[in-house]
Design an enzyme around this catalytic site. Structure first.
Site, PDB file in Angstrom:
ATOM      1  CG  ASN A 111       1.772  22.513  10.608  1.00  0.00           C
ATOM      2  OD1 ASN A 111       0.798  22.286   9.898  1.00  0.00           O
ATOM      3  ND2 ASN A 111       3.007  22.307  10.210  1.00  0.00           N
ATOM      4  CG  ASP A 145       5.423   0.005   2.760  1.00  0.00           C
ATOM      5  OD1 ASP A 145       6.434  -0.146   3.481  1.00  0.00           O
ATOM      6  OD2 ASP A 145       4.640  -0.922   2.490  1.00  0.00           O
ATOM      7  CG  HIS A 169      -0.253  -0.245   2.513  1.00  0.00           C
ATOM      8  ND1 HIS A 169      -0.898  -0.496   3.689  1.00  0.00           N
ATOM      9  CD2 HIS A 169       1.075  -0.287   2.840  1.00  0.00           C
ATOM     10  CE1 HIS A 169      -0.028  -0.683   4.664  1.00  0.00           C
ATOM     11  NE2 HIS A 169       1.169  -0.566   4.183  1.00  0.00           N
ATOM     12  CG  HIS A 184      11.666   0.586   4.310  1.00  0.00           C
ATOM     13  ND1 HIS A 184      10.917   1.746   4.337  1.00  0.00           N
ATOM     14  CD2 HIS A 184      10.764  -0.435   4.364  1.00  0.00           C
ATOM     15  CE1 HIS A 184       9.629   1.446   4.406  1.00  0.00           C
ATOM     16  NE2 HIS A 184       9.513   0.128   4.416  1.00  0.00           N
ATOM     17  CG  ASP A 201       8.728  -2.997   7.394  1.00  0.00           C
ATOM     18  OD1 ASP A 201       9.026  -4.078   7.951  1.00  0.00           O
ATOM     19  OD2 ASP A 201       8.947  -2.781   6.180  1.00  0.00           O
ATOM     20  N   GLY A 237       5.362  -3.807  13.529  1.00  0.00           N
ATOM     21  CA  GLY A 237       4.376  -3.115  12.703  1.00  0.00           C
ATOM     22  C   GLY A 237       3.031  -3.804  12.730  1.00  0.00           C
ATOM     23  NE  ARG A 242       3.364  14.922  14.646  1.00  0.00           N
ATOM     24  CZ  ARG A 242       2.144  14.546  14.275  1.00  0.00           C
ATOM     25  NH1 ARG A 242       1.710  13.355  14.571  1.00  0.00           N
ATOM     26  NH2 ARG A 242       1.362  15.372  13.609  1.00  0.00           N
TER      27      ARG A 242
END
Length: 563
Positions: A526, A332, A11, A136, A155, A186, A496
């Site tokens: 934001n 991904d 995906h 990756h 992942d 993941g 963050r």
């Protein structure tokens, strides 16, 4: 040398273009199709290519298919065939089953012809299948600017592995070891996302929810699912049962699962907190091993799990590494970039000469395009002589401002070119944005974008990293500043943070500087410019989202409208 990179095996379909080692363009297919994640991760999906993304990359550089020196696809069918093992706990015809695997491999065999047909060109041996984890790894190592580094990829699954330990040196990436399925952090986050009533794509919701729970409640029980041990982590597949819609063993450990729309109960919060804590420990264990095996004090990190800004901060502040780099698209989508870079450096023999971490790699639009979009929507915008100043003034007045400028960001975070901006001083602003504008859970945190030169005065930034510019670490606000920016602080007073420098984004930096001059606060709230959809891509997308929400003002280039 011109290399096209493609990701579509699972995906987050995407494409990129690398020219002489520089990332020229990169974009996610969902931004064009308006379908989140572009497509479902299905055994039938590998040859469903990111057509719009591919065409954009070529068009942006003015290239034809015949101009390309190579095409890199971020998955290796031959490696899958050698290493993948069938899963007895799977649905017939789906992932892990014999029938599903046969279908998946058949669809992978269709990829070369699908690429040739899409671009009306025969690529032959110019098409390279790059192992997924190597793509990756390349997406983080080559842009980092490090001559040598330890590389960690975590992942869901690649061809068969779930975690990669590797080393980068010049133009080479060497695999040291892998942790194979079913030991997938993941997949664990996906499984527990569904257990908690969300979708498999909602790891970000669990990260937000974790701050509201107590990890100690399920700390010992959680070891029956994820054992971080003294060395490597391991997952009990009989409890996880990843490929089955079966939560029986998990419910026996933690209590009833939550259905969508049902209330979130205390035990749900505690599970999320225990998951976050255990993930931190599992990743630290692997990072320690990697540091010992490579001897490198620099870390390059990628994979979908690298979007976990809490775990990223734990690794960064552990003292294991002096520098840590995470790309803006570690999931991904970023493998399209990594595949292209890996093929380029394999063919050219060159060595990366400098860092290449510009996230603004997508489409931009001319004034004529913008005017046409407003005209088609029946709107007559005003023009601003200083959009950054005018937007900052509206934000300081308590308005929610949609800010659409220049090239779109690559990756899942809005970094100031496709953003919704608001006043961080208003305690009620988070609820307003989450509930009334973005129509999502009230507990979801919103990020602060801060002037880079002021960041240390407002947040505990910790060890320096280029990735502070990409919202990839959770940083505590300084105690004396917390009351000034309540809208961007999470339950634990962390945020963050995105550092914004004049060099990285001059327009966004100017806006925040104007806000600072007005308010004395060098921070704006934001969040991504969207409403339960992919981040907006075009001026028409921006106008449609503006019209369908409670956003107060929209700036597209120097055109703007105020509700």
């Amino acid at each position: 040398m011109k290399i096209l990179g493609i990701n579509s095996a699972y995906h987050e379909s995407s494409a990129s273009l690398v020219i002489d080692g520089k990332i020229v363009a990169a974009v996610e297919e969902e931004r064009f199709t308006r379908i989140k994640h572009a497509k479902e991760a299905s055994v039938t999906g590998p040859a469903e290519l990111p057509e719009h993304s591919i065409r954009f990359c070529l068009s942006y550089a003015g290239l034809k298919a015949s101009d390309l020196d190579g095409v890199a696809y971020s998955f290796d069918p031959s490696l899958r065939k050698r290493e993948f093992k069938l899963d007895p706990l799977s649905q017939p015809g789906d992932w892990g089953s014999a029938e599903g695997e046969e279908t998946f491999l058949a669809k992978l065999r269709e990829v070369p012809n699908a690429i040739d047909c899409l671009l009306d060109h025969q690529f032959g041996d110019k098409l390279a299948f790059i192992p997924h984890h190597i793509a990756h790894a390349a997406s983080t190592f080559y842009p980092s600017g490090f001559a040598q580094a330890a590389i960690l990829v975590v992942d869901g699954i690649s061809e068969a592995g779930c975690t990669l330990l590797a080393q980068g040196d010049g133009n080479k990436i060497t695999t040291l070891d892998q942790i194979y399925y079913p030991h997938s952090l993941g997949f664990l986050w996906e499984k527990l996302s569904k257990y908690l009533g969300f979708s498999e794509y909602d790891a970000c919701k669990l990260m937000g929810l974790a701050a509201y729970g107590d990890p100690a409640v399920f700390r010992e029980t959680f070891k029956k699912l994820l054992d971080t041990g003294d060395k490597r982590y391991s997952i009990d597949v009989e409890v996880a049962r990843f490929r089955l819609a079966d939560f029986g063993a998990i419910e026996a450990l933690f209590g009833p699962a939550r259905a969508d729309k049902e209330p979130i109960l205390d035990h749900h919060r505690h599970v999320a907190a225990a998951l976050q804590e255990a993930t931190d420990q599992a990743l630290l264990g692997v990072a320690r091993e990697l540091r010992m095996r490579t001897g490198s004090d620099k870390l390059c990190y990628a994979g979908g799990v690298a979007l976990n800004c809490v775990s990223n901060s734990v690794i960064k502040e552990s003292g294991l590494f002096s520098q840590m780099y995470v790309p803006t698209a570690p999931h991904d989508s970023g493998t399209a970039v990594g595949a292209a870079l890996h093929l380029y450096y394999s063919l050219s023999g060159q060595r990366p000469s400098c860092a290449d971490n510009n996230p603004y790699l997508g489409p931009s639009f001319s004034d004529a395009d913008i005017d046409t979009a407003f005209r088609d929507a029946g709107l007559s915008p005003q023009r601003s002589a200083d959009p950054a100043r005018d937007a900052a003034k509206l934000i300081a007045e308590g308005k929610i401002v949609a800010w659409f400028q220049d090239r779109m960001e690559f990756g899942p975070r809005a970094l100031g070119n496709r953003s919704l901006l608001a006043d961080p001083r208003s305690a009620s602003m988070r609820e307003t944005l989450n509930v009334k504008v973005k129509h999502r859970e009230e507990f979801r945190p919103l990020a602060p974008s801060v002037l880079a030169e002021e960041a240390e005065n407002w947040f505990e930034m910790g060890q320096a990293s280029m990735s502070h510019h990409s919202m990839l670490f959770a940083c505590p606000a300084k105690q004396e500043r917390r009351a000034s920016i309540p809208a961007v602080l999470h339950k634990d007073n962390s945020a963050r943070v995105q550092m914004v420098s004049q060099q990285s984004n001059p327009k966004f930096h100017a806006l925040i500087k104007h806000f600072f001059d007005i308010t004395g606060v060098p921070v704006v709230l934001n969040t991504s410019f969207n409403d339960s959809e992919p981040i907006v891509c075009t001026p028409s997308d921006a106008i449609k989202t503006f019209q369908g929400t409670a956003i107060d003002a929209l700036f597209v280039g120097d055109r703007f409208i105020v509700r």
